[in-house]
Design a protein around this motif. Structure first.
Motif, PDB file in Angstrom:
ATOM      1  N   TYR A  34       0.923  -1.212  -0.182  1.00  0.00           N
ATOM      2  CA  TYR A  34       0.065   0.024   0.007  1.00  0.00           C
ATOM      3  C   TYR A  34       0.830   1.095   0.083  1.00  0.00           C
ATOM      4  CZ  TYR A  34      -2.955   3.563   2.155  1.00  0.00           C
ATOM      5  OH  TYR A  34      -3.504   4.802   2.681  1.00  0.00           O
TER       6      TYR A  34
ATOM      7  N   LEU B 112      -2.050  15.058  23.887  1.00  0.00           N
ATOM      8  CA  LEU B 112      -1.924  15.432  22.370  1.00  0.00           C
ATOM      9  C   LEU B 112      -0.463  14.854  21.857  1.00  0.00           C
ATOM     10  CD1 LEU B 112      -3.497  19.013  21.963  1.00  0.00           C
ATOM     11  CD2 LEU B 112      -4.511  16.817  21.338  1.00  0.00           C
ATOM     12  N   GLN B 113       0.317  15.249  22.545  1.00  0.00           N
ATOM     13  CA  GLN B 113       1.501  14.557  22.071  1.00  0.00           C
ATOM     14  C   GLN B 113       1.776  13.121  22.063  1.00  0.00           C
ATOM     15  OE1 GLN B 113       4.937  15.933  24.507  1.00  0.00           O
ATOM     16  NE2 GLN B 113       5.948  16.438  22.691  1.00  0.00           N
ATOM     17  N   LYS B 115      -0.932  11.202  21.063  1.00  0.00           N
ATOM     18  CA  LYS B 115      -1.624  11.032  19.830  1.00  0.00           C
ATOM     19  C   LYS B 115      -0.811  11.164  18.803  1.00  0.00           C
ATOM     20  CE  LYS B 115      -6.303  11.308  21.330  1.00  0.00           C
ATOM     21  NZ  LYS B 115      -6.392  10.038  21.465  1.00  0.00           N
ATOM     22  N   ARG B 116       0.219  12.264  18.754  1.00  0.00           N
ATOM     23  CA  ARG B 116       1.034  12.400  17.786  1.00  0.00           C
ATOM     24  C   ARG B 116       1.845  11.010  17.400  1.00  0.00           C
ATOM     25  NH1 ARG B 116       0.347  14.210  13.160  1.00  0.00           N
ATOM     26  NH2 ARG B 116       2.485  14.071  13.044  1.00  0.00           N
ATOM     27  N   VAL B 118       1.381   8.014  17.771  1.00  0.00           N
ATOM     28  CA  VAL B 118       0.808   7.180  17.325  1.00  0.00           C
ATOM     29  C   VAL B 118       0.523   7.578  15.832  1.00  0.00           C
ATOM     30  CG1 VAL B 118      -1.622   5.790  16.832  1.00  0.00           C
ATOM     31  CG2 VAL B 118      -0.635   6.425  19.277  1.00  0.00           C
ATOM     32  N   GLU B 119       0.035   8.641  15.468  1.00  0.00           N
ATOM     33  CA  GLU B 119      -0.282   9.142  14.034  1.00  0.00           C
ATOM     34  C   GLU B 119       1.249   9.197  13.158  1.00  0.00           C
ATOM     35  OE1 GLU B 119      -3.213   9.489  12.740  1.00  0.00           O
ATOM     36  OE2 GLU B 119      -3.805   8.734  14.597  1.00  0.00           O
ATOM     37  N   GLU B 120       2.461   9.407  13.862  1.00  0.00           N
ATOM     38  CA  GLU B 120       3.370   9.523  13.284  1.00  0.00           C
ATOM     39  C   GLU B 120       4.039   7.942  12.955  1.00  0.00           C
ATOM     40  OE1 GLU B 120       6.157  12.089  15.156  1.00  0.00           O
ATOM     41  OE2 GLU B 120       5.054  13.716  14.986  1.00  0.00           O
ATOM     42  N   ALA B 121       3.344   7.089  13.496  1.00  0.00           N
ATOM     43  CA  ALA B 121       3.513   5.477  13.242  1.00  0.00           C
ATOM     44  C   ALA B 121       2.691   4.859  12.115  1.00  0.00           C
ATOM     45  CB  ALA B 121       3.491   4.614  14.198  1.00  0.00           C
ATOM     46  N   VAL B 122       1.826   5.781  11.416  1.00  0.00           N
ATOM     47  CA  VAL B 122       0.771   5.214  10.313  1.00  0.00           C
ATOM     48  C   VAL B 122       1.115   6.195   8.979  1.00  0.00           C
ATOM     49  CG1 VAL B 122      -0.799   4.363  12.015  1.00  0.00           C
ATOM     50  CG2 VAL B 122      -1.200   6.550  10.834  1.00  0.00           C
ATOM     51  N   TRP B 123       0.687   5.537   7.830  1.00  0.00           N
ATOM     52  CA  TRP B 123       0.841   6.364   6.617  1.00  0.00           C
ATOM     53  C   TRP B 123      -0.008   6.084   5.935  1.00  0.00           C
ATOM     54  CZ3 TRP B 123       4.895   3.619   9.366  1.00  0.00           C
ATOM     55  CH2 TRP B 123       6.050   4.493   9.580  1.00  0.00           C
ATOM     56  N   SER B 124      -0.342   7.109   5.058  1.00  0.00           N
ATOM     57  CA  SER B 124      -1.588   6.998   4.273  1.00  0.00           C
ATOM     58  C   SER B 124      -0.847   7.254   2.926  1.00  0.00           C
ATOM     59  CB  SER B 124      -2.528   8.205   4.444  1.00  0.00           C
ATOM     60  OG  SER B 124      -3.602   7.729   5.164  1.00  0.00           O
ATOM     61  N   ASN B 125      -1.507   6.789   1.733  1.00  0.00           N
ATOM     62  CA  ASN B 125      -1.153   6.950   0.342  1.00  0.00           C
ATOM     63  C   ASN B 125      -2.285   7.153  -0.262  1.00  0.00           C
ATOM     64  OD1 ASN B 125       0.701   6.971  -1.664  1.00  0.00           O
ATOM     65  ND2 ASN B 125       0.995   4.824  -1.780  1.00  0.00           N
TER      66      ASN B 125
ATOM     67  N   MET C  85      -7.827   5.660   5.372  1.00  0.00           N
ATOM     68  CA  MET C  85      -7.433   4.359   5.406  1.00  0.00           C
ATOM     69  C   MET C  85      -5.813   4.970   5.742  1.00  0.00           C
ATOM     70  SD  MET C  85      -6.939   1.903   1.898  1.00  0.00           S
ATOM     71  CE  MET C  85      -8.199   0.930   2.173  1.00  0.00           C
ATOM     72  N   SER C  86      -5.285   4.038   6.338  1.00  0.00           N
ATOM     73  CA  SER C  86      -3.787   4.114   6.640  1.00  0.00           C
ATOM     74  C   SER C  86      -3.276   2.798   6.995  1.00  0.00           C
ATOM     75  CB  SER C  86      -3.603   5.124   7.870  1.00  0.00           C
ATOM     76  OG  SER C  86      -4.068   4.634   8.925  1.00  0.00           O
ATOM     77  N   THR C  87      -1.792   2.998   7.184  1.00  0.00           N
ATOM     78  CA  THR C  87      -1.417   1.611   7.713  1.00  0.00           C
ATOM     79  C   THR C  87      -1.702   1.595   9.295  1.00  0.00           C
ATOM     80  OG1 THR C  87       0.771   2.713   8.124  1.00  0.00           O
ATOM     81  CG2 THR C  87       0.581   1.524   5.990  1.00  0.00           C
ATOM     82  N   HIS C  92       4.645  -0.580  12.185  1.00  0.00           N
ATOM     83  CA  HIS C  92       5.270   0.624  11.935  1.00  0.00           C
ATOM     84  C   HIS C  92       6.761   0.291  11.501  1.00  0.00           C
ATOM     85  CE1 HIS C  92       7.585   1.911  15.511  1.00  0.00           C
ATOM     86  NE2 HIS C  92       6.690   1.202  16.098  1.00  0.00           N
ATOM     87  N   ARG C  96       7.987   1.261   7.758  1.00  0.00           N
ATOM     88  CA  ARG C  96       8.578   2.563   7.906  1.00  0.00           C
ATOM     89  C   ARG C  96       9.800   2.564   6.555  1.00  0.00           C
ATOM     90  NH1 ARG C  96       9.030   6.479  11.725  1.00  0.00           N
ATOM     91  NH2 ARG C  96       8.144   4.874  13.436  1.00  0.00           N
ATOM     92  N   LEU C 113       1.915  22.716  22.140  1.00  0.00           N
ATOM     93  CA  LEU C 113       0.885  21.686  22.435  1.00  0.00           C
ATOM     94  C   LEU C 113      -0.094  22.208  23.437  1.00  0.00           C
ATOM     95  CD1 LEU C 113       2.975  18.561  22.112  1.00  0.00           C
ATOM     96  CD2 LEU C 113       1.057  19.183  20.935  1.00  0.00           C
ATOM     97  N   PHE C 176      -4.154  14.741  14.937  1.00  0.00           N
ATOM     98  CA  PHE C 176      -4.122  14.072  15.990  1.00  0.00           C
ATOM     99  C   PHE C 176      -5.131  12.673  15.997  1.00  0.00           C
ATOM    100  CE2 PHE C 176      -2.259  17.958  16.786  1.00  0.00           C
ATOM    101  CZ  PHE C 176      -1.448  17.697  17.889  1.00  0.00           C
TER     102      PHE C 176
END
Lengths: 216, 259, 216
Positions: A34, B112-113, B115-116, B118-125, C85-87, C92, C96, C113, C176
């Motif tokens: 993906y 919030l930090q 949560k970031r 987690v979000e930095e460990a997922v990717w969208s394409n 949708m995301s991984t 990760h 990555r 923050l 977030f």
């Protein structure tokens, strides 16, 4: 993929350790295919994951078969010797029609944005005045802004040549979520933000290296 | 006196940050802050910061004054009779409430930090580009903030741009040459000659502009374009543009000629 | 989704017309969620496809549930009121290495923050109100947050000086991973010191050993 209901109840742990591992590998492969835009070969993936090639190949085949099912709108295909995810051709029309209906956010070129900004803050304003402030020739973007109904003509200015003046429209207010023009942030308010920024930045994280000689 | 010990002194975002840290680290009951002790520690910190030339903002000083004020109020005995009629509020209450309020937001910031993380460990394409019509303007998504920021940029640019008073009598041909240089520096497309002339507000300016144009066309810095007979005349930067303005000689020669 | 093997043999035509239709809808939704870059709401999708909202919602729920299974390395989540949708985060490490377009991480200072947290919980809120809570002058981080489109102007407050108010944006929810603002824990849950006292009532006041201001 038959024992999935069980797997759903207890994710990551299945009765058969093997199938759990398989699911795990398949999941990773799905995510990898993906995120990559160029087709990845089984060799590349096997090398990166440190797994035997035939195991990777089998898992990729399973993935290809899974996505071939009609309830999937995506497919994973072998292209140029590698694997690539894409939407299925039979849904392209539907997707294209869908994307077309999406109202895109207000997007403007930098030139158009600059012109709009000048008009917003200086209205009513003439073309020569706009060009003067921007220091750039060419008022082509005016047409874009007029077409998008962000600006409108606001009569003529009583100077030589009686040039047309422009103002922002109601659509402009809607697009920027403004009740009226008095809600536009003033330049002073904006500069306030910038000034406060400097204050914040002037306070470094570590202690300053070279303080002004304090107690001499 | 840049001391190697500098970074041993923790930096605080503000006085509330410092107070909260003092209270937390010593597991002090927030509702019963030993104000004398905390005030002393707070002042110690300020003193050390001063010794190390760490500049503390005015709020630190203001808070120090507040602490001392609370401390003195707590030292003064109250008339027990008066207390019966109108019991005095604990002088610490307001501070405690501010600290509690601040703490909530500081913890919210930490949430919030996380949560970031987690979000930095997922990717969208997303593949939307393939489905967008080609004539779609790729432009910038624009917000109100962009609008005021852009206007500020435009004004800033205007401020740093050499200004040539074109509506005064003093305007000269070299002025106009500099003006044209400015116009075409960032403009590779053709510019309407009529537009240029219309912008001039005096006869003299128009004449100087005309002479300046001739000069630059002769030097092959600018070229004239015309799409069709009697069509609009356009001006375009030529390859020679950079060369003409590269050294100071050309300009110097022109200045000479017109002075 | 049990008759998929049959369906695979004869795509688009199943014995049960209904489930074929369902599969078709689900496939299109999958393709749409895959393609779009911004989380789309069920309403938007329903409107664009000309389908009843509850039908779309049910199909989206099914899609979310399907991708939640452990054999999927992708997930479809509800973010910012829409579907994205995301991984999956748990993969990760493996993923990555394959990500080419690594977007630079959104680095925000704790001060930024904190300011963001105040705006998220107190919106619409003015600069003085934010500074009041943080006990710090200087709203410089506001500019950073505005630049990154995490917050936006939200009109003016009807008090003296008509100060600008701020609110969080959809981009904030996306960045977030929040479905909506109501998903944020209540502020009360962030109170530690007050709660600490209820538990440790008898905590003796230990001598001030080492206040953070360390020895110079």
């Amino acid at each position: 993929m038959q024992e999935m209901d069980a797997a759903e109840l207890a994710p990551q742990v299945t009765d058969e350790q093997n199938s759990g591992e398989d699911a795990q590998l398949q999941a990773i492969l799905e995510a990898i295919v993906y995120v990559t835009d160029e087709p990845l070969t089984a060799q590349q993936i096997a090398a990166a994951l440190g797994q035997p090639l035939d195991k990777i190949k089998r898992a990729l085949d399973a993935l290809v078969a899974e996505y071939a099912k009609p309830e999937h709108g995506l497919s994973i295909r072998e292209v140029a010797g590698g694997y690539k995810m894409s939407t299925k051709a039979e849904h392209h029309e539907a997707v294209r029609a869908f994307v077309k209906k999406l109202t895109p956010p207000l997007k403007l070129s930098l030139a158009a944005l600059e012109t709009l900004a000048v008009i917003a803050y200086k209205q009513p304003v003439t073309t020569p005045e706009i060009m003067d402030i921007r220091g750039v020739q060419g008022a082509g973007v005016l047409k874009t802004l007029l077409d998008r109904k962000l600006i409108a003509e606001a009569g003529r200015k009583d100077v030589v040549g009686r040039p047309i003046t422009y103002k922002t429209t109601k659509e402009f207010l809607v697009q920027f979520g403004l009740k009226d023009l008095s809600e536009l942030p003033t330049l002073k308010e904006f500069e306030e933000l910038g000034r406060l920024e400097l204050v914040e930045e002037a306070q470094p994280e570590a202690a300053p290296e070279n303080p002004p000689a304090a107690d001499a | 006196m840049s001391s190697p010990l500098n970074f041993h002194l923790e930096q605080y975002d503000g006085p509330l940050d410092l107070l909260l840290d003092l209270i937390r680290k010593q597991q002090i009951n927030i509702y019963d802050i030993p104000i004398a002790r905390i005030t002393q520690q707070y002042l110690d910190y300020m003193q050390k910061a001063a010794q190390m030339d760490i500049e503390l903002s005015a709020e630190f000083v203001y808070m120090a004054a507040t602490l001392i004020h609370i401390k003195s109020r707590m030292l003064l005995p109250r008339d027990p009779e008066l207390d019966k009629i109108s019991p005095e509020e604990d002088p610490r209450t307001e501070l405690v409430n501010r600290l509690l309020e601040y703490e909530r937001f500081r913890n919210a910031a930490e949430m919030l930090q996380q949560k970031r993380v987690v979000e930095e460990a997922v990717w969208s394409n997303p593949q939307i580009a393939q489905f967008r019509a080609e004539d779609d303007d790729p432009g910038l998504a624009v917000t109100l903030f962009d609008l005021v920021k852009t206007f500020q940029n435009v004004l800033e640019r205007a401020k740093h741009r050499p200004v040539y008073e074109i509506d005064t009598e003093e305007v000269s041909v070299p002025d106009m040459i500099r003006y044209l240089r400015n116009v075409f520096q960032n403009e590779s497309a053709a510019v309407s000659a009529r537009d240029l002339f219309e912008r001039q507000r005096s006869r003299r300016a128009m004449i100087c502009l005309f002479l300046a144009l001739l000069e630059l066309v002769k030097l092959q810095a600018l070229g004239l374009t015309q799409k069709d007979l009697f069509g609009e005349i356009g001006l375009k930067r030529l390859k020679g543009f950079e060369a003409v303005f590269a050294g100071g000689e050309t300009m110097a020669a022109i200045e000479q000629g017109y002075n």
